[in-house]
Design a protein around this motif. Structure first.
Motif, PDB file in Angstrom:
ATOM      1  N   TRP A  10       0.837  -1.206   0.000  1.00 12.38           N
ATOM      2  CA  TRP A  10       0.000   0.000   0.000  1.00 12.38           C
ATOM      3  C   TRP A  10       0.870   1.254   0.000  1.00 12.38           C
ATOM      4  N   ARG A  18      -3.952   2.643  -5.645  1.00 12.48           N
ATOM      5  CA  ARG A  18      -4.689   2.161  -4.465  1.00 12.48           C
ATOM      6  C   ARG A  18      -6.168   2.015  -4.794  1.00 12.48           C
ATOM      7  N   TRP A  21      -6.679  -1.121  -6.671  1.00 14.20           N
ATOM      8  CA  TRP A  21      -6.553  -2.287  -5.795  1.00 14.20           C
ATOM      9  C   TRP A  21      -7.849  -2.488  -5.000  1.00 14.20           C
ATOM     10  N   THR A  64      -9.848   6.051  -2.336  1.00 18.08           N
ATOM     11  CA  THR A  64      -8.896   6.354  -1.256  1.00 18.08           C
ATOM     12  C   THR A  64      -8.622   7.839  -1.055  1.00 18.08           C
ATOM     13  N   GLU A 120      -8.391   6.941   3.064  1.00 22.63           N
ATOM     14  CA  GLU A 120      -7.233   6.046   3.014  1.00 22.63           C
ATOM     15  C   GLU A 120      -7.334   4.963   4.073  1.00 22.63           C
ATOM     16  N   LEU A 124      -7.524   0.932   3.056  1.00 18.47           N
ATOM     17  CA  LEU A 124      -6.514  -0.018   3.528  1.00 18.47           C
ATOM     18  C   LEU A 124      -7.142  -1.084   4.423  1.00 18.47           C
TER      19      LEU A 124
END
Length: 135
Positions: A10, A18, A21, A64, A120, A124
């Motif tokens: 990350w 990101r 992903w 994100t 973010e 994550l």
């Protein structure tokens, strides 16, 4: 992947990578050639398509960096256990903590992530919930 491997990867990615992903892991988008597409069978809304240079292209949400897009990740997390989000600190030193619970493993466990922005932290935490092999 372990939690540590996911966090390490990350940290090497730019925000758009990101976002991709998150789209792949959380929403099951797919890669065809050098493009990313929503899951097969998902109806494309006009907000996901733009017309540019004589062709249509898919707009990848800013999962994100944009709280509205990140909130769709929170909504999606209800399918695997949900998220709890907190904002802490002072106005000039704020941080966001996300606890994600997952039922993709034999038992549910909290995933605690702290980042400077809510989108973010949400992204994550979702990646870890979906991809972590830690028990």
């Amino acid at each position: 992947m372990t939690r540590e491997q996911i966090i390490d990867k990350w940290e090497t990615l730019d925000p758009r990578a990101r976002d991709a992903w998150v789209a792949l892991a959380v929403f099951k988008w797919r890669i065809m050639g050098d493009q990313i597409f929503p899951p097969e069978g998902e109806q494309l809304r006009s907000s996901k398509v733009q017309y540019e240079d004589g062709r249509f292209s898919i707009i990848l949400p800013n999962y994100t960096t944009d709280i509205a897009a990140a909130w769709t990740v929170v909504d999606e997390s209800a399918k695997w256990g949900g998220m709890q989000i907190g904002c802490y600190g002072k106005p000039d030193a704020r941080y966001y903590e996300v606890y994600t619970y997952t039922d993709t493993h034999p038992y549910s466990y909290p995933i605690d992530i702290t980042k400077e922005t809510a989108p973010e932290a949400i992204g994550l935490a979702a990646i870890i919930a979906k991809l972590s092999t830690a028990k």
